[in-house]
Design a protein around this motif. Structure first.
Motif, PDB file in Angstrom:
ATOM      1  N   PRO A 144       0.795  -1.232   0.000  1.00 30.72           N
ATOM      2  CA  PRO A 144       0.000   0.000   0.000  1.00 30.72           C
ATOM      3  C   PRO A 144       0.825   1.278   0.000  1.00 30.72           C
ATOM      4  N   LEU A 145       2.060   1.206   0.441  1.00 33.46           N
ATOM      5  CA  LEU A 145       2.885   2.405   0.511  1.00 33.46           C
ATOM      6  C   LEU A 145       3.599   2.712  -0.809  1.00 33.46           C
ATOM      7  N   LEU A 146       3.609   1.746  -1.711  1.00 35.02           N
ATOM      8  CA  LEU A 146       4.318   1.946  -2.970  1.00 35.02           C
ATOM      9  C   LEU A 146       3.409   2.646  -3.974  1.00 35.02           C
ATOM     10  N   VAL A 147       3.401   3.968  -3.931  1.00 39.51           N
ATOM     11  CA  VAL A 147       2.566   4.767  -4.822  1.00 39.51           C
ATOM     12  C   VAL A 147       3.378   5.287  -5.998  1.00 39.51           C
ATOM     13  N   HIS A 148       4.510   5.905  -5.718  1.00 41.18           N
ATOM     14  CA  HIS A 148       5.253   6.616  -6.754  1.00 41.18           C
ATOM     15  C   HIS A 148       5.934   5.706  -7.775  1.00 41.18           C
ATOM     16  N   ASN A 149       6.178   4.451  -7.427  1.00 41.35           N
ATOM     17  CA  ASN A 149       6.868   3.591  -8.395  1.00 41.35           C
ATOM     18  C   ASN A 149       5.928   2.706  -9.198  1.00 41.35           C
ATOM     19  N   LYS A 150       4.616   2.855  -9.024  1.00 45.58           N
ATOM     20  CA  LYS A 150       3.662   2.011  -9.737  1.00 45.58           C
ATOM     21  C   LYS A 150       3.524   2.370 -11.214  1.00 45.58           C
ATOM     22  N   PHE A 151       3.931   3.580 -11.589  1.00 43.05           N
ATOM     23  CA  PHE A 151       3.604   4.071 -12.927  1.00 43.05           C
ATOM     24  C   PHE A 151       4.839   4.283 -13.803  1.00 43.05           C
ATOM     25  N   GLY A 152       5.964   3.742 -13.361  1.00 40.58           N
ATOM     26  CA  GLY A 152       7.190   3.860 -14.137  1.00 40.58           C
ATOM     27  C   GLY A 152       7.437   2.626 -14.986  1.00 40.58           C
ATOM     28  N   MET A 153       8.401   2.722 -15.880  1.00 45.92           N
ATOM     29  CA  MET A 153       8.838   1.577 -16.669  1.00 45.92           C
ATOM     30  C   MET A 153       9.780   0.743 -15.808  1.00 45.92           C
ATOM     31  N   ILE A 154       9.408  -0.504 -15.537  1.00 47.81           N
ATOM     32  CA  ILE A 154      10.198  -1.368 -14.672  1.00 47.81           C
ATOM     33  C   ILE A 154      11.141  -2.217 -15.522  1.00 47.81           C
ATOM     34  N   LYS A 155      12.434  -2.063 -15.293  1.00 42.89           N
ATOM     35  CA  LYS A 155      13.447  -2.881 -15.947  1.00 42.89           C
ATOM     36  C   LYS A 155      14.468  -3.296 -14.894  1.00 42.89           C
ATOM     37  N   ASP A 156      14.431  -4.567 -14.499  1.00 42.41           N
ATOM     38  CA  ASP A 156      15.341  -5.032 -13.459  1.00 42.41           C
ATOM     39  C   ASP A 156      16.683  -5.464 -14.046  1.00 42.41           C
ATOM     40  N   ILE A 157      17.722  -5.389 -13.218  1.00 39.35           N
ATOM     41  CA  ILE A 157      19.067  -5.793 -13.617  1.00 39.35           C
ATOM     42  C   ILE A 157      19.283  -7.259 -13.235  1.00 39.35           C
ATOM     43  N   PRO A 158      19.671  -8.116 -14.179  1.00 32.01           N
ATOM     44  CA  PRO A 158      19.949  -9.517 -13.822  1.00 32.01           C
ATOM     45  C   PRO A 158      21.115  -9.602 -12.837  1.00 32.01           C
ATOM     46  N   LYS A 159      21.065 -10.581 -11.969  1.00 30.62           N
ATOM     47  CA  LYS A 159      22.167 -10.796 -11.027  1.00 30.62           C
ATOM     48  C   LYS A 159      23.460 -11.133 -11.775  1.00 30.62           C
ATOM     49  N   ASN A 160      24.567 -10.824 -11.134  1.00 28.24           N
ATOM     50  CA  ASN A 160      25.905 -11.109 -11.680  1.00 28.24           C
ATOM     51  C   ASN A 160      26.137 -10.430 -13.021  1.00 28.24           C
ATOM     52  N   ASN A 161      25.624  -9.197 -13.129  1.00 28.55           N
ATOM     53  CA  ASN A 161      25.753  -8.484 -14.389  1.00 28.55           C
ATOM     54  C   ASN A 161      26.396  -7.120 -14.180  1.00 28.55           C
ATOM     55  N   SER A 162      25.674  -6.220 -13.502  1.00 35.79           N
ATOM     56  CA  SER A 162      26.162  -4.861 -13.298  1.00 35.79           C
ATOM     57  C   SER A 162      25.276  -4.186 -12.269  1.00 35.79           C
ATOM     58  N   ASP A 163      25.703  -3.022 -11.807  1.00 33.37           N
ATOM     59  CA  ASP A 163      24.835  -2.222 -10.938  1.00 33.37           C
ATOM     60  C   ASP A 163      24.328  -0.982 -11.682  1.00 33.37           C
ATOM     61  N   ILE A 164      24.533  -0.958 -13.003  1.00 28.77           N
ATOM     62  CA  ILE A 164      24.084   0.177 -13.813  1.00 28.77           C
ATOM     63  C   ILE A 164      23.041  -0.295 -14.822  1.00 28.77           C
ATOM     64  N   ILE A 165      21.916   0.410 -14.883  1.00 24.12           N
ATOM     65  CA  ILE A 165      20.860   0.133 -15.840  1.00 24.12           C
ATOM     66  C   ILE A 165      20.852   1.237 -16.892  1.00 24.12           C
ATOM     67  N   LYS A 166      20.672   0.845 -18.147  1.00 23.89           N
ATOM     68  CA  LYS A 166      20.618   1.824 -19.229  1.00 23.89           C
ATOM     69  C   LYS A 166      19.260   1.737 -19.919  1.00 23.89           C
ATOM     70  N   PHE A 167      18.509   2.828 -19.878  1.00 28.00           N
ATOM     71  CA  PHE A 167      17.254   2.930 -20.608  1.00 28.00           C
ATOM     72  C   PHE A 167      17.540   3.652 -21.929  1.00 28.00           C
ATOM     73  N   ARG A 168      16.964   3.163 -23.014  1.00 28.24           N
ATOM     74  CA  ARG A 168      17.203   3.769 -24.331  1.00 28.24           C
ATOM     75  C   ARG A 168      15.895   4.256 -24.938  1.00 28.24           C
ATOM     76  N   ARG A 169      15.932   5.471 -25.483  1.00 24.44           N
ATOM     77  CA  ARG A 169      14.751   6.071 -26.121  1.00 24.44           C
ATOM     78  C   ARG A 169      15.113   6.521 -27.529  1.00 24.44           C
TER      79      ARG A 169
END
Length: 321
Positions: free
Chosen positions: A27-52
């Motif tokens: 119930p407390l998760l309001v602000h993240n419900k409407f974003g584009m969710i892209k998770d980072i696979p484990k053992n990969n990196s700590d940086i996510i790159k979104f492309r437009r």
């Protein structure tokens, strides 16, 4: 045999606590419900790159017979964000758990769950309110410090925000993230999303043309926290909406109402480790706790959020009644 029994009990407690924490966080998760969710696979990196990729200009020049046109080039924009980790824990003693009349372990877990949800929600919110598309309520106000006590949000402000989003070719939201799954979506009739503070709710409800959520054709399809609709915007209230304390004229508090279109921002977590409940029972510390006096319960979350397209979101800054 005794060792086996103890081990089984620990596993059951950990499983139960984890489920309970996740349920209470939702119930407390309001602000993240409407974003584009892209998770980072484990053992990969700590940086996510979104492309437009940018839209192409309309091809309005007629083709000439036998002549190949020049063609167009695709252009892209990469937006990167670095994953961070957050968490906290509470230590309980054997004396406390044995002597108190309260179900202290359950109470502790509920408090930690509220803290985890509150933390995640505020982190995403603070990213969103850093956007540069802003409308200041009031006459001729151009900065936050111009907002005075009477400059409450108006229907004209929302009209202007919608107009800006449409002019920027922002798309309507058609789904939102189901926090119980973390990434699956729930269908939504096309709309913009407004996130307002609970102190702003009564002002928005007084708009001419506002439709209360109770009067929807399908009131059971409302989102959690939804109060109703004005124009193309469906509003959700939350105590976590941003308040710029003392930011206005005469140091009044200035409230932020967000109007969001699709693809305005992105959220990422470490796959399989978005939110964990970690329980260390009595005796688990070995020689560091030789008399089995301490146990801990805590949570750990991976999270990053980033604005993907500033033109697809508008922040209205205003006073409250």
């Amino acid at each position: 045999m005794a060792g086996t029994t103890t081990k089984t009990q620990i596993a059951n407690i950990n499983s139960f606590y984890s489920r309970d924490l996740l349920i209470r966080v939702q119930p407390l998760l309001v602000h993240n419900k409407f974003g584009m969710i892209k998770d980072i696979p484990k053992n990969n990196s700590d940086i996510i790159k979104f492309r437009r990729y940018a839209n192409l200009t309309a091809a309005t020049t007629p083709l000439v017979e036998g002549v190949t046109p020049n063609g167009s080039q695709l252009s892209k924009t990469d937006v990167s964000a670095t994953l961070n980790w957050y968490g906290d824990f509470v230590t309980l003693t054997d004396k406390l758990t044995m002597e108190t009349e309260d179900p202290i372990r359950m109470e502790t877990n509920e408090i930690l769950a509220d803290q985890a949800g509150d933390t995640v929600d505020q982190i995403v919110r603070d990213v969103l309110v850093a956007g540069t598309s802003v409308i200041y309520s009031g006459t001729s106000n151009t900065v936050r410090t111009d907002v005075a006590a009477g400059d409450v949000i108006t229907s004209a402000n929302v009209d202007s925000a919608e107009e800006t989003l449409k002019a920027n070719k922002a798309r309507f939201m058609t789904s939102y993230v189901d926090p119980s799954t973390g990434i699956a979506t729930i269908p939504l009739p096309p709309c913009f999303i407004g996130i307002c503070h609970v102190y702003t709710t009564k002002t928005i409800r007084a708009f001419t043309g506002f439709t209360k959520v109770e009067l929807y054709a399908q009131p059971g399809a409302r989102m959690e926290g939804e109060i109703g609709k004005y124009g193309n915007t469906r509003f959700i209230e939350t105590v976590n909406a941003k308040v710029f304390t003392g930011g206005g004229t005469a140091s009044i508090d200035v409230y932020a109402t967000l109007i969001l279109g699709k693809y305005a921002y992105g959220v990422s977590r470490m796959s399989g480790a978005a939110l964990q409940n970690i329980v260390k029972p009595l005796g688990s510390a070995g020689s560091a706790d030789p008399l089995d006096q301490r146990e801990t319960s805590g949570w750990k979350a991976s999270l990053t959020a980033v604005i993907l397209n500033d033109a697809f979101m508008v922040r209205i800054e205003h006073a409250r009644v």
